[in-house]
Design a protein around this motif. Structure first.
Motif, PDB file in Angstrom:
ATOM      1  N   SER B  39      23.892  39.116  26.888  1.00  0.00           N
ATOM      2  CA  SER B  39      24.622  40.220  27.896  1.00  0.00           C
ATOM      3  C   SER B  39      26.037  39.969  28.537  1.00  0.00           C
ATOM      4  N   PRO B  40      26.939  40.602  29.418  1.00  0.00           N
ATOM      5  CA  PRO B  40      27.701  39.492  30.113  1.00  0.00           C
ATOM      6  C   PRO B  40      27.874  38.999  30.854  1.00  0.00           C
ATOM      7  N   LEU B  41      29.059  38.349  30.941  1.00  0.00           N
ATOM      8  CA  LEU B  41      28.645  37.525  31.941  1.00  0.00           C
ATOM      9  C   LEU B  41      28.973  37.591  33.081  1.00  0.00           C
ATOM     10  N   PRO B  42      28.540  37.453  34.445  1.00  0.00           N
ATOM     11  CA  PRO B  42      29.342  38.066  35.738  1.00  0.00           C
ATOM     12  C   PRO B  42      30.276  37.619  35.941  1.00  0.00           C
ATOM     13  N   ASN B  43      31.083  38.677  36.576  1.00  0.00           N
ATOM     14  CA  ASN B  43      32.820  39.278  36.443  1.00  0.00           C
ATOM     15  C   ASN B  43      33.006  39.621  35.558  1.00  0.00           C
ATOM     16  N   GLU B  44      32.486  39.675  34.303  1.00  0.00           N
ATOM     17  CA  GLU B  44      33.174  39.986  33.244  1.00  0.00           C
ATOM     18  C   GLU B  44      34.004  39.140  32.448  1.00  0.00           C
ATOM     19  N   PRO B  45      34.512  38.155  32.612  1.00  0.00           N
ATOM     20  CA  PRO B  45      35.790  37.472  32.019  1.00  0.00           C
ATOM     21  C   PRO B  45      35.932  37.635  30.469  1.00  0.00           C
ATOM     22  N   THR B  46      37.262  38.158  30.336  1.00  0.00           N
ATOM     23  CA  THR B  46      37.303  37.990  28.995  1.00  0.00           C
ATOM     24  C   THR B  46      38.449  36.870  28.172  1.00  0.00           C
ATOM     25  N   GLY B  47      38.527  37.005  27.052  1.00  0.00           N
ATOM     26  CA  GLY B  47      38.912  35.618  26.071  1.00  0.00           C
ATOM     27  C   GLY B  47      39.558  36.875  24.490  1.00  0.00           C
ATOM     28  N   ASP B  48      39.917  36.643  24.284  1.00  0.00           N
ATOM     29  CA  ASP B  48      41.000  37.187  23.091  1.00  0.00           C
ATOM     30  C   ASP B  48      40.065  37.329  21.139  1.00  0.00           C
TER      31      ASP B  48
END
Lengths: 343, 230
Positions: B39-48
């Motif tokens: 599942s997505p992490l809380p607050n939906e952090p991103t990466g390349d």
């Protein structure tokens, strides 16, 4: 040992040290730069809950926050300074005062300088800001007084720069708990038993609290700072972590014994128990206690044994055997012994 | 401008999918089965992740199996590709997802299966243990040793596995000024000096309170110990 004497005793350090020489109090807080509110912690408890998802509904925050600031004070008495520094330094002790900030889960160690240099006794204000992005789990705050210069002298005073000479009570800020993963079966928390009416008197190391039968709580007695420090030690290398594991094994043994017997006593005629922790304990141990394949059969046997005075002794022996297998105290003891022999 | 892929986590129940045959590389996980536990992490952090995919593929293709210098090659890329805070990096689920779901071939290429427990640590370690999960250790050691865009100390650390072992398995390694001072001062020392110096440094912290020590003071202390050790 009289309580007052214990409060001011030195520890095992080879120089003068006051483990509780600093009076640290956190009394107010604010969320997101808003208004300053009073904290109202029960006596003996130093846990500040700011987890919006707190299952016990005791959180100071009812919605997500970006930063929390806590306000308090550290009092350094003249007696303490006079005790810690030699006469020729007592007019202006070479010392600095700070609060260490540590978070195990985010590999965080830093400090908030309160007074540098600290040259005279007094009550110093403390302001510590915690940003949400830096922390998760629990954040520890603890004040320290350290020397700031080296000195020579074959005496009882600390002589090396950055040697800690005094510390104070530890506060813990609960930022959050694991939201997606299963919560721990029982809560754990430190408190000074001597200052808490609801905790047992005497020199107890721990107490398993069943006042709320739905969720037992393990209290560690912060009246024993040396042991509490060891229990808080991190990592897996070195004498303190090895010692920590042995102490934890000792506590675990007592805690599991109680949980098994309590859960066994709660099994109904139909094989049910009322609370989740009881079911978890029975699932973990019931089958191993009896030579049967079906956990329902094991639960019935356990239910009968715990109610039968003639079988209780045998059951106690069986639980002892299983816990020695489960906890494996020999492993951590061997690790500690090997660490000790290496030193 | 970096891509912004949403980072994910493998939840606690998903860890049960990791059995010995997976750890040995005998079987792969069924993507449909895994998806249920991701599942997505809380607050939906991103990466390349495209950048990270490329970096991992390059490292795997350009190194023989179990070569330790893969770490130094990849650490900077892992750190730059994942735009995460300490709070996010403290979530073990992120690292379990990266190791188990995204890059299991890298984990097996880097780490030889010597025991189930050791390999399980490389896939499912994380949290406060810096020396466990194969990706987590790269990010955290880079986090503690980089200076802005300068990752030279990160690479120096990974060039010396004794340093990685003896520094980052200890609690003082969570305090950045001490990490920087120790790694920099010991970078040219032989293994036995690193071993003994880190042991004595750790022992000195029985009396010295680490959070009050500046990087300059930590360097002085390390140099004193090295002089005594030699």
């Amino acid at each position: 040992m009289p309580r007052e004497t214990q409060r001011h005793r030195s520890t095992i350090y080879p120089f003068r040290y006051r483990d509780e020489g600093l009076q640290f109090d956190v009394e107010h807080y604010s969320m997101n730069g808003g208004g300053v509110e009073a904290l109202d912690l029960p006596a003996g408890q130093n846990t500040i809950d700011v987890d919006p998802e707190s299952p016990s509904k005791t959180s100071l925050a009812d919605e997500p926050w970006e930063r929390v600031t806590v306000f308090g004070s550290v009092e350094v008495s003249g007696d303490v300074l006079d005790y810690l520094f030699p006469p020729d330094e007592q007019d202006a002790p070479p010392a600095k005062l700070y609060v260490a900030i540590r978070c195990h889960d985010t590999i965080y160690r830093d400090s908030e300088i309160i007074e540098d240099p600290l040259t005279e006794p007094g009550e110093y204000e403390v302001t510590i800001r915690l940003d949400w992005d830096d922390f998760r789990g629990r954040v520890e705050l603890r004040p320290y007084l350290v020397r700031t210069t080296d000195r020579t002298g074959d005496d009882q005073y600390a002589s090396t720069r950055n040697t800690k000479v005094a510390s104070g009570d530890r506060y813990e800020v609960v930022v959050d708990r694991w939201v997606d993963d299963s919560p721990p079966m029982i809560d754990g928390e430190e408190a000074r038993f001597s200052k808490s009416d609801h905790l047992p008197e005497g020199e107890k190391l721990y107490y398993l609290d069943f006042r709320d039968e739905t969720r037992p709580k393990l209290w560690i007695n912060a009246d024993h700072p040396r042991i509490a420090d060891v229990l808080r030690s991190e990592g897996s290398v070195g004498a303190e972590p090895r010692l920590r594991d042995v102490v934890l094994d000792q506590i675990s043994y007592g805690v599991w014994s109680q949980l098994i017997l309590r859960a066994a006593g709660a099994i109904t005629r139909s094989g049910d128990v009322e609370y989740e922790w009881q079911e978890t304990v029975l699932e973990a141990f019931a089958l191993d206690l009896y030579d049967v394949d079906d956990i329902e059969d094991a639960k019935q046997l356990l239910r009968e044994d715990v109610r039968d005075p003639e079988e209780l002794g045998h059951l106690a022996s069986q639980i002892d055997t299983e816990l020695q297998e489960f906890i494996e105290p020999r492993s951590q003891l061997i690790n500690l012994m090997e660490e000790g022999l290496r030193i | 401008m970096t891509r912004e892929d949403t980072l994910k986590r493998l939840d606690e129940a998903g860890r049960r999918l990791v059995g010995e045959s997976f750890l040995r590389g005998d079987v792969e996980l069924d993507p449909d089965e895994v998806a249920e536990f991701v599942s997505p992490l809380p607050n939906e952090p991103t990466g390349d992740l495209e950048r990270l995919d490329r970096a991992v593929a390059d490292v795997v293709s350009s190194h023989e199996r179990y070569e330790t210098d893969m770490d130094g090659e990849l650490a900077e890329e892992v750190h730059r590709s994942l735009d995460v805070t300490r709070r996010v990096a403290g979530d073990p689920g992120l690292w379990h997802w990266l190791a188990v779901v995204k890059y299991p071939e890298f984990v097996r290429h880097r780490w030889k299966f010597t025991s189930e427990a050791a390999m399980r640590e490389k896939f499912l370690g994380a949290g406060s243990d810096l020396y466990s999960n194969a990706l987590h250790r790269l990010w955290w050691i880079a986090e503690l040793t980089h200076d802005g865009d300068d990752y030279s100390l990160t690479r120096t650390v990974f060039d010396n596995q004794t340093m990685v072992n003896k520094v980052f398995d200890r609690w003082f390694a969570r305090y950045q000024p001490a990490v920087v001072a120790i790694c920099d001062e010991l970078s040219d020392e032989p293994s036995w000096v690193i071993d003994e110096t880190t042991r004595r440094f750790n022992h000195a912290l029985t009396n010295i309170q680490l959070e009050g020590v500046s990087e300059v003071e930590a360097r002085e202390l390390v140099r004193q110990i090295v002089d005594d050790v030699r």
